[in-house]
Structures are given as C-alpha cells and as structure tokens.
Design a protein around this motif. Structure first.
Motif, mmCIF file in Angstrom:
data_model
loop_
_atom_site.group_PDB
_atom_site.id
_atom_site.type_symbol
_atom_site.label_atom_id
_atom_site.label_comp_id
_atom_site.label_asym_id
_atom_site.label_seq_id
_atom_site.Cartn_x
_atom_site.Cartn_y
_atom_site.Cartn_z
ATOM 1 N N ALA A 60 0.817 -1.230 -0.174
ATOM 2 C CA ALA A 60 -0.003 0.002 0.189
ATOM 3 C C ALA A 60 0.880 1.172 0.085
ATOM 4 C CB ALA A 60 -0.910 -0.187 1.202
ATOM 5 N N ASN A 61 2.017 1.307 0.928
ATOM 6 C CA ASN A 61 2.872 2.364 0.919
ATOM 7 C C ASN A 61 3.663 2.834 -0.380
ATOM 8 O OD1 ASN A 61 1.849 3.079 3.372
ATOM 9 N ND2 ASN A 61 3.636 2.099 4.613
ATOM 10 N N LEU A 62 3.977 1.807 -0.924
ATOM 11 C CA LEU A 62 4.819 1.683 -2.160
ATOM 12 C C LEU A 62 3.907 2.597 -3.390
ATOM 13 C CD1 LEU A 62 7.691 1.518 -3.482
ATOM 14 C CD2 LEU A 62 6.976 -0.736 -4.429
ATOM 15 N N GLN A 63 2.504 1.954 -3.500
ATOM 16 C CA GLN A 63 1.752 2.337 -4.283
ATOM 17 C C GLN A 63 1.453 3.839 -4.130
ATOM 18 O OE1 GLN A 63 -2.229 0.397 -4.879
ATOM 19 N NE2 GLN A 63 -1.471 0.127 -7.022
ATOM 20 N N SER A 64 1.234 4.099 -2.837
ATOM 21 C CA SER A 64 0.682 5.313 -2.473
ATOM 22 C C SER A 64 2.039 6.459 -3.039
ATOM 23 C CB SER A 64 0.486 5.384 -1.034
ATOM 24 O OG SER A 64 0.216 6.671 -0.727
ATOM 25 N N ILE A 65 3.001 6.149 -2.506
ATOM 26 C CA ILE A 65 4.251 7.043 -2.975
ATOM 27 C C ILE A 65 4.424 7.177 -4.445
ATOM 28 C CG2 ILE A 65 6.709 7.169 -2.725
ATOM 29 C CD1 ILE A 65 6.304 5.653 0.068
ATOM 30 N N GLN B 26 3.760 10.656 -9.131
ATOM 31 C CA GLN B 26 3.161 10.611 -10.390
ATOM 32 C C GLN B 26 3.957 9.713 -11.059
ATOM 33 O OE1 GLN B 26 2.083 14.415 -11.810
ATOM 34 N NE2 GLN B 26 0.384 14.516 -10.621
ATOM 35 N N LEU B 27 4.522 8.301 -10.519
ATOM 36 C CA LEU B 27 5.414 7.708 -11.580
ATOM 37 C C LEU B 27 4.784 6.370 -11.989
ATOM 38 C CD1 LEU B 27 8.313 7.794 -8.549
ATOM 39 C CD2 LEU B 27 8.177 9.161 -10.858
ATOM 40 N N ILE C 2 5.504 -6.433 -5.692
ATOM 41 C CA ILE C 2 5.456 -5.881 -4.313
ATOM 42 C C ILE C 2 4.361 -5.219 -4.084
ATOM 43 C CG2 ILE C 2 6.734 -4.283 -2.848
ATOM 44 C CD1 ILE C 2 9.093 -5.137 -4.401
ATOM 45 N N GLU C 3 3.656 -4.209 -5.036
ATOM 46 C CA GLU C 3 2.653 -3.428 -4.830
ATOM 47 C C GLU C 3 1.472 -4.286 -4.709
ATOM 48 O OE1 GLU C 3 2.066 -0.181 -7.754
ATOM 49 O OE2 GLU C 3 3.812 0.905 -7.001
ATOM 50 N N ARG C 4 1.295 -5.369 -5.284
ATOM 51 C CA ARG C 4 0.096 -6.179 -5.123
ATOM 52 C C ARG C 4 0.108 -7.250 -3.922
ATOM 53 N NH1 ARG C 4 1.288 -6.697 -10.665
ATOM 54 N NH2 ARG C 4 2.368 -8.702 -10.339
#
Length: 184
Positions: free
Chosen positions: A10-15, A20-21, A40-42
């Motif tokens: 959750a944190n990696l996807q949020s960052i 906007q990457l 990792i994001e999943r």
C-alpha cells in the motif's frame, strides 16, 4: 495489525502515485525490475532487504516510510509487534516509524557479544540519539570512538559512516532515536 507485505504494498503504491510515477519510472529510479515492483505493490512478493534498500535509495525515503501503518492520534506498540531485522548476531527492531507528521523513528537494538554493525551515512542533517540500558557498545563516528555502558547516551550526526560494536561478554541493549530534519 496488517501483514508487513500488505503495508509495504500500500505504501509503495501510494508513494509512486503521489509522485506520479509509472512502474517503469520507478524501475528506472530504483534498479528493481518493473515486474518485481508490480508484485510488491500487489502484495504477492515479500521483498528482500536488498530490494527494499534499492527502493528507498532510489526514492530517497526512509525504510519506515515503506513499513509504517497509517497514523492515529495514539499508538501503543507491544514488544511482540516490533518489526525486527534479524542480522545474526544482532537484532534491530523498529518500534515507532517515521511518518509525515513526526520526523523521527525509534529502534531497539540488541547485540550479542562480538556483534558489529556498520551503517552507511544517512542524509545530511540526520541525527541519532543512542541510549544504552544494558551491556556496552563502542560507537565509532568519523573515526572517533565512544565507549558507552549501561546508562550512557550519545548524540551524533548520523550523516557520516558510523558503526556499533558489542565488546562486552553479555548482550548489549539500547534504544536509538533517529531524527530527520524533514519528513522522509
């Protein structure tokens, strides 16, 4: 408490979205493959310390930014909830993670006799407060050594290489508070 892989996901996807990457942009920044980042994001991959290090270095964030849960007005952390990195013969546990509102994180460090841990330089302005409550440590910062025993504390600029050594015949235990001049 959430599972750590879910928190990291959750944190990696949020960052990534906050900056906007795309996954490819993130792969280019970190040197971690696009497919691994997607896993990792999943939450389907449990990243190694090496992969996490590449991610935090590429994004220029603290490890706690990836592994902390959402903030509340209070937070009680029981010892069995500490997030511990077992680096035999030393254990370093995160108690409180750095977040967007507080610029510090708190660790518990437990080193077996003869343990050595060398830390790279942190970002400019990062300061560490070390408080020994059992055993002894020799802390070396910029080639200057400090011998600390139970009850001793040391404040030092952590933006240069530093190391921790347990030269005692017993387990050495300390708390470390790392202060960041701005939220990472």
């Amino acid at each position: 408490m959430e599972i750590i892989t879910d928190i990291i996901a959750a944190n990696l996807q949020s960052i990534r979205k906050e900056r906007q990457l795309t996954l490819q942009d993130l792969a280019d920044l970190t040197g971690v493959s696009k497919s691994m980042l997607g896993e990792i994001e999943r939450g389907t991959s449990n990243p190694t310390i090496t992969v996490l290090w590449k991610i935090i270095t590429g994004l220029k964030i603290s490890i706690s930014r990836l592994i902390h849960e959402q903030n509340t007005d209070y937070r009680m952390v029981k010892e069995d909830e500490w997030r511990t990195l077992h680096m035999f013969p030393a254990d370093i546990s995160m108690i409180f993670a750095c977040d967007h509102t507080r610029n510090f994180e708190v660790y518990h460090m437990e080193f077996q006799p003869g343990s050595v841990y060398a830390s790279d330089s942190h970002d400019k302005g990062v300061v560490e407060y070390l408080m020994v409550y059992e055993g002894c440590y020799t802390i070396t910062v910029n080639n200057k050594s400090f011998d600390l025993k139970k009850g001793d504390s040391l404040l030092f600029d952590a933006d240069s290489p530093h190391s921790y050594v347990n030269n005692c015949e017993c387990v050495a235990k300390a708390y470390s508070l790392i202060y960041y001049p701005k939220s990472m």
